[in-house]
Every structure is written in structure tokens, then in C-alpha cells.
Design a protein around this motif. Structure first.
Motif, PDB file in Angstrom:
ATOM      1  N   GLY A 218       0.780  -1.236   0.000  1.00 13.01           N
ATOM      2  CA  GLY A 218       0.000   0.000   0.000  1.00 13.01           C
ATOM      3  C   GLY A 218       0.805   1.276   0.000  1.00 13.01           C
ATOM      4  O   GLY A 218       0.260   2.350  -0.280  1.00 13.01           O
ATOM      5  N   ARG A 219       2.121   1.182   0.290  1.00 11.03           N
ATOM      6  CA  ARG A 219       2.919   2.409   0.424  1.00 11.03           C
ATOM      7  C   ARG A 219       4.154   2.455  -0.466  1.00 11.03           C
ATOM      8  O   ARG A 219       4.621   3.537  -0.816  1.00 11.03           O
ATOM      9  N   ALA A 220       4.700   1.311  -0.838  1.00 13.36           N
ATOM     10  CA  ALA A 220       5.925   1.303  -1.651  1.00 13.36           C
ATOM     11  C   ALA A 220       5.632   1.798  -3.062  1.00 13.36           C
ATOM     12  O   ALA A 220       4.536   1.593  -3.601  1.00 13.36           O
ATOM     13  N   SER A 221       6.621   2.435  -3.664  1.00  6.58           N
ATOM     14  CA  SER A 221       6.469   2.918  -5.037  1.00  6.58           C
ATOM     15  C   SER A 221       6.437   1.749  -6.014  1.00  6.58           C
ATOM     16  O   SER A 221       6.843   0.624  -5.688  1.00  6.58           O
ATOM     17  N   ILE A 222       5.984   2.024  -7.213  1.00  4.17           N
ATOM     18  CA  ILE A 222       5.973   0.998  -8.257  1.00  4.17           C
ATOM     19  C   ILE A 222       7.393   0.516  -8.532  1.00  4.17           C
ATOM     20  O   ILE A 222       7.642  -0.690  -8.670  1.00  4.17           O
ATOM     21  N   SER A 223       8.354   1.435  -8.577  1.00  2.00           N
ATOM     22  CA  SER A 223       9.754   1.045  -8.811  1.00  2.00           C
ATOM     23  C   SER A 223      10.260   0.126  -7.703  1.00  2.00           C
ATOM     24  O   SER A 223      10.956  -0.862  -7.965  1.00  2.00           O
ATOM     25  N   GLN A 224       9.902   0.447  -6.461  1.00  2.00           N
ATOM     26  CA  GLN A 224      10.339  -0.365  -5.319  1.00  2.00           C
ATOM     27  C   GLN A 224       9.725  -1.766  -5.373  1.00  2.00           C
ATOM     28  O   GLN A 224      10.403  -2.771  -5.128  1.00  2.00           O
ATOM     29  N   LEU A 225       8.448  -1.824  -5.702  1.00  2.00           N
ATOM     30  CA  LEU A 225       7.769  -3.115  -5.785  1.00  2.00           C
ATOM     31  C   LEU A 225       8.369  -3.980  -6.889  1.00  2.00           C
ATOM     32  O   LEU A 225       8.609  -5.181  -6.687  1.00  2.00           O
ATOM     33  N   ARG A 226       8.613  -3.389  -8.037  1.00  2.00           N
ATOM     34  CA  ARG A 226       9.176  -4.163  -9.150  1.00  2.00           C
ATOM     35  C   ARG A 226      10.546  -4.726  -8.790  1.00  2.00           C
ATOM     36  O   ARG A 226      10.850  -5.882  -9.084  1.00  2.00           O
ATOM     37  N   GLN A 227      11.369  -3.910  -8.143  1.00  2.00           N
ATOM     38  CA  GLN A 227      12.693  -4.381  -7.753  1.00  2.00           C
ATOM     39  C   GLN A 227      12.586  -5.505  -6.723  1.00  2.00           C
ATOM     40  O   GLN A 227      13.294  -6.518  -6.810  1.00  2.00           O
ATOM     41  N   THR A 228      11.698  -5.342  -5.767  1.00  4.28           N
ATOM     42  CA  THR A 228      11.511  -6.360  -4.727  1.00  4.28           C
ATOM     43  C   THR A 228      11.058  -7.686  -5.330  1.00  4.28           C
ATOM     44  O   THR A 228      11.628  -8.750  -5.038  1.00  4.28           O
ATOM     45  N   PHE A 229      10.044  -7.634  -6.178  1.00  2.00           N
ATOM     46  CA  PHE A 229       9.504  -8.866  -6.756  1.00  2.00           C
ATOM     47  C   PHE A 229      10.506  -9.514  -7.710  1.00  2.00           C
ATOM     48  O   PHE A 229      10.618 -10.743  -7.764  1.00  2.00           O
ATOM     49  N   THR A 230      11.236  -8.701  -8.455  1.00  4.64           N
ATOM     50  CA  THR A 230      12.240  -9.241  -9.383  1.00  4.64           C
ATOM     51  C   THR A 230      13.334  -9.974  -8.620  1.00  4.64           C
ATOM     52  O   THR A 230      13.772 -11.067  -9.014  1.00  4.64           O
ATOM     53  N   GLN A 231      13.771  -9.388  -7.509  1.00  6.47           N
ATOM     54  CA  GLN A 231      14.810 -10.036  -6.709  1.00  6.47           C
ATOM     55  C   GLN A 231      14.296 -11.318  -6.054  1.00  6.47           C
ATOM     56  O   GLN A 231      15.015 -12.314  -5.970  1.00  6.47           O
ATOM     57  N   ALA A 232      13.052 -11.300  -5.605  1.00  8.18           N
ATOM     58  CA  ALA A 232      12.475 -12.504  -5.003  1.00  8.18           C
ATOM     59  C   ALA A 232      12.333 -13.614  -6.045  1.00  8.18           C
ATOM     60  O   ALA A 232      12.593 -14.789  -5.761  1.00  8.18           O
ATOM     61  N   ASP A 233      11.934 -13.245  -7.263  1.00  2.00           N
ATOM     62  CA  ASP A 233      11.826 -14.229  -8.345  1.00  2.00           C
ATOM     63  C   ASP A 233      13.182 -14.868  -8.623  1.00  2.00           C
ATOM     64  O   ASP A 233      13.295 -16.088  -8.809  1.00  2.00           O
ATOM     65  N   ALA A 234      14.221 -14.024  -8.652  1.00  3.35           N
ATOM     66  CA  ALA A 234      15.567 -14.528  -8.936  1.00  3.35           C
ATOM     67  C   ALA A 234      16.044 -15.462  -7.825  1.00  3.35           C
ATOM     68  O   ALA A 234      16.672 -16.501  -8.092  1.00  3.35           O
ATOM     69  N   ALA A 235      15.742 -15.113  -6.578  1.00  2.76           N
ATOM     70  CA  ALA A 235      16.165 -15.950  -5.451  1.00  2.76           C
ATOM     71  C   ALA A 235      15.473 -17.312  -5.486  1.00  2.76           C
ATOM     72  O   ALA A 235      16.075 -18.346  -5.184  1.00  2.76           O
ATOM     73  N   ASN A 236      14.196 -17.309  -5.873  1.00  4.38           N
ATOM     74  CA  ASN A 236      13.432 -18.557  -5.947  1.00  4.38           C
ATOM     75  C   ASN A 236      13.715 -19.346  -7.218  1.00  4.38           C
ATOM     76  O   ASN A 236      13.362 -20.519  -7.315  1.00  4.38           O
ATOM     77  N   ASN A 237      14.320 -18.671  -8.196  1.00  8.42           N
ATOM     78  CA  ASN A 237      14.456 -19.234  -9.545  1.00  8.42           C
ATOM     79  C   ASN A 237      13.086 -19.625 -10.096  1.00  8.42           C
ATOM     80  O   ASN A 237      12.948 -20.569 -10.870  1.00  8.42           O
ATOM     81  N   LEU A 238      12.076 -18.895  -9.630  1.00 13.40           N
ATOM     82  CA  LEU A 238      10.685 -19.143 -10.002  1.00 13.40           C
ATOM     83  C   LEU A 238       9.900 -17.897  -9.613  1.00 13.40           C
ATOM     84  O   LEU A 238      10.190 -17.275  -8.595  1.00 13.40           O
ATOM     85  N   SER A 239       8.916 -17.509 -10.410  1.00 16.51           N
ATOM     86  CA  SER A 239       8.167 -16.293 -10.097  1.00 16.51           C
ATOM     87  C   SER A 239       7.353 -16.466  -8.820  1.00 16.51           C
ATOM     88  O   SER A 239       6.901 -17.574  -8.493  1.00 16.51           O
ATOM     89  N   LEU A 240       7.183 -15.360  -8.093  1.00 17.55           N
ATOM     90  CA  LEU A 240       6.350 -15.397  -6.893  1.00 17.55           C
ATOM     91  C   LEU A 240       4.936 -15.849  -7.232  1.00 17.55           C
ATOM     92  O   LEU A 240       4.293 -16.547  -6.440  1.00 17.55           O
ATOM     93  N   GLU A 241       4.466 -15.455  -8.401  1.00 18.93           N
ATOM     94  CA  GLU A 241       3.127 -15.860  -8.821  1.00 18.93           C
ATOM     95  C   GLU A 241       3.022 -17.381  -8.912  1.00 18.93           C
ATOM     96  O   GLU A 241       2.051 -17.981  -8.436  1.00 18.93           O
ATOM     97  N   LYS A 242       4.026 -18.017  -9.495  1.00 17.98           N
ATOM     98  CA  LYS A 242       4.012 -19.476  -9.629  1.00 17.98           C
ATOM     99  C   LYS A 242       4.130 -20.145  -8.263  1.00 17.98           C
ATOM    100  O   LYS A 242       3.421 -21.123  -7.973  1.00 17.98           O
ATOM    101  N   VAL A 243       5.016 -19.626  -7.413  1.00 16.85           N
ATOM    102  CA  VAL A 243       5.156 -20.168  -6.056  1.00 16.85           C
ATOM    103  C   VAL A 243       3.817 -20.105  -5.327  1.00 16.85           C
ATOM    104  O   VAL A 243       3.389 -21.064  -4.673  1.00 16.85           O
ATOM    105  N   MET A 244       3.141 -18.969  -5.465  1.00 17.10           N
ATOM    106  CA  MET A 244       1.862 -18.768  -4.788  1.00 17.10           C
ATOM    107  C   MET A 244       0.776 -19.682  -5.346  1.00 17.10           C
ATOM    108  O   MET A 244      -0.004 -20.278  -4.598  1.00 17.10           O
ATOM    109  N   GLN A 245       0.715 -19.820  -6.672  1.00 15.00           N
ATOM    110  CA  GLN A 245      -0.337 -20.622  -7.285  1.00 15.00           C
ATOM    111  C   GLN A 245      -0.259 -22.086  -6.861  1.00 15.00           C
ATOM    112  O   GLN A 245      -1.275 -22.780  -6.811  1.00 15.00           O
ATOM    113  N   ASP A 246       0.936 -22.563  -6.561  1.00 12.74           N
ATOM    114  CA  ASP A 246       1.114 -23.955  -6.147  1.00 12.74           C
ATOM    115  C   ASP A 246       0.946 -24.153  -4.642  1.00 12.74           C
ATOM    116  O   ASP A 246       1.180 -25.242  -4.125  1.00 12.74           O
ATOM    117  N   SER A 247       0.548 -23.090  -3.937  1.00 12.64           N
ATOM    118  CA  SER A 247       0.438 -23.152  -2.477  1.00 12.64           C
ATOM    119  C   SER A 247      -1.000 -23.414  -2.037  1.00 12.64           C
ATOM    120  O   SER A 247      -1.906 -23.551  -2.861  1.00 12.64           O
TER     121      SER A 247
END
Length: 333
Positions: free
Chosen positions: A201-230
Motif C-alpha cells: 500500500g505504500r511502496a512505489s511501483i519502482s520499489q515493488l518491481r525491484q523487490t519482486f524481481t529479486q524474489a523471483d531470482a532468489a526462488n528461480n521461479l516467479s512469486l506468482e508461480k510459487v503462490m499458485q502452487d500453495s
């Protein structure tokens, strides 16, 4: 990968004669019956700014409101689409938000996220101002009264201007938040969760994109895919999907939104109209291209042909294919 250069399908007509267009529209509605093809040929091949000029020319020449005249002649989803074309873009979005506030429920919350989450903080505040001018009520107050879902506070923070507009990224914070998504289960992301609510609700679009991109890289899988399988709650999955996809794959977000608006039993006509009209001058040509790449057995136009009918179908196809063959504007003699 998001294309750098985005293209709409609808572009300003050149040459353009607002008086000739006003006359052609008047004649299309005069007498017995309505010439819907003539209406579509003009409205789908003019930019929104040009439509506003036509509206003024019509009022001057015939002392009638063009939108009211069109509404009297048309009906159903066709009338909704033409009305959306005639609204200024921010007014169209304000009307969509107002309609969602009227319906309430889970559909309301997902719909609100789909509309406001991809928008900049400045755009949201501008739409909120138009909303107040159009409906004489305050957008965040209407949402607060109607929304009872888990993402209510996220939505309200964005609507009142709490989302940062900075383009600078706090790398340390992005690393920390990405680490949170990497090390915790999706079930633990669910709201209420103060950390996630603050980020969303408060982070900028640039901040969110960087956060999600880094999380995707760490998982070697998108957060969306990780979530969908949960085992995350399905309603929350839908909301998280909007957030992840609209930030990381903006064009793909609209591609999938259009596909699922038509896939299966029934059609989400409000969403279909909102995206086709709303993106027509921004990136609809790019959406159309990516749609074919992602769903190679069909096209956006083909799905619209199958899921809609009559003049409603024709006006949507006119917008989608507005870049295919220019229609010369009528000129006064």
C-alpha cells in the motif's frame, strides 16, 4: 520481457474535421432507425481528444448533447462501450470504480486492484479528483463503506495518496523484502499481515518491481508461480496475482485479464470494455501482439468475435483493429 515501445490501435485521424464528423453522427441517428456502422466508423477511428471536439461541435451545431443522443439510440453493452469511448479517460475509470463500489463483494476488491494497482500515485489522485467532481462523493469513502475484504487497507492507502511516487529504489529494503518472500511460505503472506500491507500500500511501483524481481531470482521461479502452487486462500491468490503481475509484467497482465474475461462460461463485459477502450490509445496494439504470442491458437479479435455479437461485437473489433486500415475522415464541402 516488457516491450520498450508500446503502441495503441487508435490514433488521431488525419485529416480531421470535427464539424463533418458531428454532421455524420447526427445523420446516422436521424429519422427511423440508426446507422450503427457509421457511428462505429467514426468513433473507433478518432482519438479521445478528437471525440471531445466532436462532442462540442455537435452541441454547437444541433444544441443537443451527443452522448445523450447516442444513449437514446443505443442499448446494452454496445451503449456501454460507446459511452466509454465518449468519456474522457479519467472519467471512464471513475465510472468503473463507482460501478464496483455499487456491487461490493469479492468482485469489487479484485476489480479495484485491477484498475488502481498499475496506476502511478499521481494518476490515482487525479482520478480521485475526477470521481468527486463526477459523483459528488469521495472515492476512498465510498470504497471504505463497500469493501470488506482483506486488501481494503492496501486499496485505501493507495487512494488517499500514501503510495510513494519516487522512482528511486531503496536497494537494502528491496533485498530485505525479497528475502521475506523467499524464506516464508505463501500462506504466511496472506493479509492481514502488517509487513505485506505496508509494502503493497505504500511502496512505489519502482520499489515493488525491484523487490519482486529479486524474489523471483532468489526462488528461480516467479512469486506468482510459487503462490499458485500453495494452499493460500483462492480469493487472496487472485489479489496477489493482480499485484505481482501488474508490477512485473504490465502488458502480460492486460493480456491475461482479457483472455480470462472471455474464457469459459460467460463474459466479463465490464472488464472487456474497460481494457479495450482504456488501453486503445496506449498499448492495445502491443497487447494484441502479445496475446497472439501467449495464446497461439487464437487472437484477441477472434475471441471477441466468438464471445460477443451484433453492434457490440462490431465496435470492439473496430477498436481492436483500428490500426489495420485507416478510414478517411469525412470533410465538409
Amino acid at each position: 520481457m516488457q516491450p520498450f515501445f508500446l503502441q495503441g490501435t487508435v490514433k488521431p485521424a488525419v485529416p480531421f474535421d470535427k464539424d463533418a464528423d458531428a454532421t455524420a453522427l447526427y445523420e446516422a441517428m436521424a429519422g427511423f432507425g440508426t446507422d450503427e456502422d457509421a457511428i462505429n466508423a467514426i468513433l473507433t477511428k478518432r482519438s479521445n481528444n478528437q471525440r471531445q471536439e466532436i462532442k462540442e461541435a455537435f452541441k454547437t451545431k444541433y444544441t443537443q448533447d451527443l452522448v445523450d443522443s447516442l444513449k437514446d439510440e443505443l442499448s446494452g453493452d454496445y451503449r456501454k462501450t460507446v459511452k466509454a469511448l465518449m468519456d474522457e479517460p479519467a472519467v471512464m475509470i471513475a465510472r468503473c470504480l463507482n460501478n464496483l463500489c455499487q456491487c461490493g463483494g469479492d468482485k469489487m476488491e479484485i476489480g479495484l486492484l485491477e484498475i488502481i494497482y498499475p496506476l502511478s500515485a499521481t494518476d490515482v489522485l487525479g482520478i480521485a479528483a475526477i470521481y468527486k467532481e463526477t459523483f459528488s462523493t469521495v472515492l476512498h469513502e465510498d470504497v471504505s463503506k463497500s469493501d470488506t475484504g482483506p486488501f481494503k487497507d492496501v486499496i485505501l492507502n493507495i487512494l488517499v495518496g500514501e503510495r510513494s511516487s519516487s522512482i528511486r529504489v531503496d536497494t537494502a529494503a528491496a533485498n530485505d523484502d525479497a528475502d521475506f518472500f523467499f524464506k516464508t511460505k505463501p500462506e504466511d503472506w496472506q493479509l492481514p499481515n502488517e509487513r505485506v500491507e505496508t509494502l503493497f500500500g505504500r511502496a512505489s511501483i519502482s520499489q515493488l518491481r525491484q523487490t519482486f524481481t529479486q524474489a523471483d531470482a532468489a526462488n528461480n521461479l516467479s512469486l506468482e508461480k510459487v503462490m499458485q502452487d500453495s494452499k493460500m486462500d483462492e480469493t487472496q491468490k487472485a489479489a496477489f496475482t493482480v499485484i505481482f503481475k501488474s508490477m512485473c509484467q504490465p502488458l502480460g497482465f492486460y493480456v491475461d485479464s482479457l483472455y480470462w474475461a472471455m474464457k469459459g462460461l460467460g463474459t466479463d463485459d465490464d472488464k472487456l470494455i474497460r481494457i479495450v477502450v482504456g488501453r486503445s490509445e496506449i498499448d492495445l496494439a502491443s497487447i494484441k501482439k502479445m496475446f497472439k504470442e501467449k495464446y497461439p491458437t487464437t487472437t484477441l479479435a477472434a475471441m471477441v468475435e466468438d464471445d460477443t455479437s451484433g453492434d457490440y461485437k462490431n465496435v470492439l473489433i473496430g477498436i481492436i483493429n483500428a490500426d489495420a486500415a485507416p478510414t478517411p475522415a469525412p470533410t465538409t464541402t
